[in-house]
Design an enzyme around this catalytic site. Structure first.
Site, mmCIF file in Angstrom:
data_model
loop_
_atom_site.group_PDB
_atom_site.id
_atom_site.type_symbol
_atom_site.label_atom_id
_atom_site.label_comp_id
_atom_site.label_asym_id
_atom_site.label_seq_id
_atom_site.Cartn_x
_atom_site.Cartn_y
_atom_site.Cartn_z
ATOM 1 N N LEU A 91 -65.258 7.139 -37.203
ATOM 2 C CA LEU A 91 -66.644 7.607 -37.094
ATOM 3 C C LEU A 91 -66.690 9.106 -36.769
ATOM 4 C CD1 LEU A 91 -68.531 4.758 -35.190
ATOM 5 C CD2 LEU A 91 -67.817 4.870 -37.572
ATOM 6 N N LEU B 78 -76.102 19.302 -37.780
ATOM 7 C CA LEU B 78 -76.022 19.552 -39.220
ATOM 8 C C LEU B 78 -77.228 18.952 -39.950
ATOM 9 C CD1 LEU B 78 -72.217 18.833 -39.727
ATOM 10 C CD2 LEU B 78 -73.351 21.056 -39.861
ATOM 11 N N GLY C 141 -62.779 -0.004 -29.973
ATOM 12 C CA GLY C 141 -63.811 0.466 -29.053
ATOM 13 C C GLY C 141 -64.851 -0.604 -28.770
ATOM 14 N N ALA C 142 -65.551 -0.402 -27.652
ATOM 15 C CA ALA C 142 -66.639 -1.319 -27.284
ATOM 16 C C ALA C 142 -67.747 -0.549 -26.575
ATOM 17 C CB ALA C 142 -66.107 -2.438 -26.387
ATOM 18 N N LYS D 222 -81.489 8.050 -27.680
ATOM 19 C CA LYS D 222 -81.577 6.985 -28.691
ATOM 20 C C LYS D 222 -82.088 5.660 -28.124
ATOM 21 C CE LYS D 222 -78.155 8.829 -31.905
ATOM 22 N NZ LYS D 222 -77.061 8.528 -32.823
ATOM 23 N N GLY E 48 -66.029 10.484 -40.562
ATOM 24 C CA GLY E 48 -67.424 10.052 -40.395
ATOM 25 C C GLY E 48 -68.460 10.942 -41.052
HETATM 26 P P1 ATR Z 1 -69.821 6.255 -27.553
HETATM 27 O O1 ATR Z 1 -71.291 6.426 -27.351
HETATM 28 O O2 ATR Z 1 -69.162 7.371 -28.319
HETATM 29 O O3 ATR Z 1 -69.459 4.924 -28.087
HETATM 30 P P2 ATR Z 1 -68.976 5.355 -24.954
HETATM 31 O O4 ATR Z 1 -70.079 4.368 -24.934
HETATM 32 O O5 ATR Z 1 -68.686 6.152 -23.721
HETATM 33 O O6 ATR Z 1 -69.178 6.439 -26.094
HETATM 34 O O7 ATR Z 1 -67.636 4.580 -25.405
HETATM 35 C C1 ATR Z 1 -66.395 5.210 -25.480
HETATM 36 C C2 ATR Z 1 -65.377 4.259 -26.087
HETATM 37 O O8 ATR Z 1 -64.118 4.960 -26.186
HETATM 38 C C3 ATR Z 1 -65.078 3.028 -25.233
HETATM 39 O O9 ATR Z 1 -64.675 1.974 -26.061
HETATM 40 C C4 ATR Z 1 -63.910 3.529 -24.374
HETATM 41 O O10 ATR Z 1 -63.084 2.510 -23.867
HETATM 42 P P3 ATR Z 1 -63.436 1.833 -22.411
HETATM 43 O O11 ATR Z 1 -64.553 0.874 -22.694
HETATM 44 O O12 ATR Z 1 -62.191 1.179 -22.020
HETATM 45 O O13 ATR Z 1 -63.850 2.970 -21.519
HETATM 46 C C5 ATR Z 1 -63.140 4.300 -25.394
HETATM 47 N N1 ATR Z 1 -62.271 5.295 -24.757
HETATM 48 C C6 ATR Z 1 -62.635 6.492 -24.252
HETATM 49 N N2 ATR Z 1 -61.563 7.149 -23.771
HETATM 50 C C7 ATR Z 1 -60.483 6.335 -23.968
HETATM 51 C C8 ATR Z 1 -59.081 6.442 -23.721
HETATM 52 N N3 ATR Z 1 -58.563 7.527 -23.155
HETATM 53 N N4 ATR Z 1 -58.302 5.405 -24.090
HETATM 54 C C9 ATR Z 1 -58.808 4.300 -24.660
HETATM 55 N N5 ATR Z 1 -60.113 4.143 -24.947
HETATM 56 C C10 ATR Z 1 -60.941 5.138 -24.604
#
Ligand code: ATR
Length: 287
Positions: free
Chosen positions: A227, A21, A131-132, A71, A250
């Protein structure tokens, strides 16, 4: 706008870029401000980001946005990097300088400005961050830099939240990020918190999912900021609203990351009225 010999070019490098976009954001701004500028997508093949950046430099491109998956990889192609972007380790905006490009992370400043525009503050607040991963890690830095009192980082994989918390706390010189396993939200002190949804759960086409679905969690969500903007209203937002909270998606983060990039490239300040015009145009893609 007439494209002529004085037209300046900006663009987006990434892969894929077909659904972006960003051209709508920047070309609308150029139109509103009467700037002779065009913004175009540039799909860049794997392994070719360095050639893309040096080619952009050679072609005198005014600025670039950078999206997935470049990035981080783009950082070694820069002449200089802004402090927050350096901490986060991710750059989404390149600004032309005398000897090469300077990198910024306007995603995070964009999130901040989106929050400010909705009257949401971070300074002094206790925040829940879901998230992390890459996105949540950047939000953790943002919250710390903007003066959050405390950030409870809840993640499915506790190890990852611990690693991010350790890193951010070290960089900031204070214990601002507190890592927790998702299910331990029950241990959070009573209260209504600003909650930022930074996982990929709920992203289309998995719109019916949320990383936490229990009612007891949403009792603690005062303001919920996701987001994600596809779908327009995520399950996290629905659950937040169902428990009396305010919920935001977001799209304004996307809007303001673009606006900040445009401001950096053109040395201008975009007014809230102009931002609103662009926002309405973006929103038209969804509702
Ligand atoms: P992004 O760049 O979007 O942050 P990423 O680095 O792959 O993508 O991070 C995905 C986030 O979504 C992580 O916090 C992941 O949790 P884990 O660290 O435990 O993998 C979370 N996530 C993805 N699928 C999930 C699920 N089904 N349940 C809980 N957390 C999930």
């Amino acid at each position: 706008m007439e494209i002529n010999g004085k037209t300046r070019t900006c663009g987006l490098i990434g892969n894929p870029v077909e659904h972006t976009l960003s051209p709508m954001i920047h070309n609308t701004l150029a139109e509103l401000l009467g700037h002779n500028l065009v913004y175009v997508p540039f799909p860049v093949k794997a392994g070719q980001v360095a050639q893309a950046v040096s080619g952009a430099d050679a072609l005198n491109l005014l600025g670039l946005n950078v999206t997935v998956p470049y990035k981080s990889a783009v950082i070694e192609c820069l002449k200089e990097i802004d402090g927050l972007a350096g901490n986060i380790g991710a750059v989404n905006t390149l600004v032309r300088t005398a000897g090469g490009y300077k990198g910024y992370n306007t995603d995070m400043e964009g999130l901040y400005r989106a929050m400010v525009s909705e009257g949401i503050s971070i300074a002094g607040e206790t925040v829940i961050l879901l998230g992390a991963g890459g996105a949540a890690r950047a939000v953790a830095y943002l919250c710390a830099v903007k003066g959050a009192a405390q950030v409870y980082m809840l993640n499915r994989t506790l190890d990852k939240a611990q690693a991010v918390a350790g890193e951010v706390n070290r960089a900031m010189g204070r214990e601002v990020i507190c890592p927790m396993a998702l299910e331990n939200y029950t241990m959070l002190p009573e209260g209504k918190y600003l909650t930022i949804q930074g996982t990929s759960v709920g992203l289309a086409p998995h719109a019916e999912e949320a990383v936490i679905t229990e009612d007891a969690f949403y009792e603690k969500v005062g303001t919920g900021f996701d987001l994600i903007y596809r779908p327009w209203e995520t399950k996290f937002m629905q659950l937040t609203r169902a428990h009396g909270g305010q919920a935001y998606n977001g799209l304004k983060m996307l809007l303001y990351q673009g606006i900040i990039a445009y401001e950096l490239w053109n040395d201008v300040k975009i007014s809230e009225e102009e931002a609103q015009v662009v926002y309405e145009r973006l929103k038209g893609q969804f509702v």
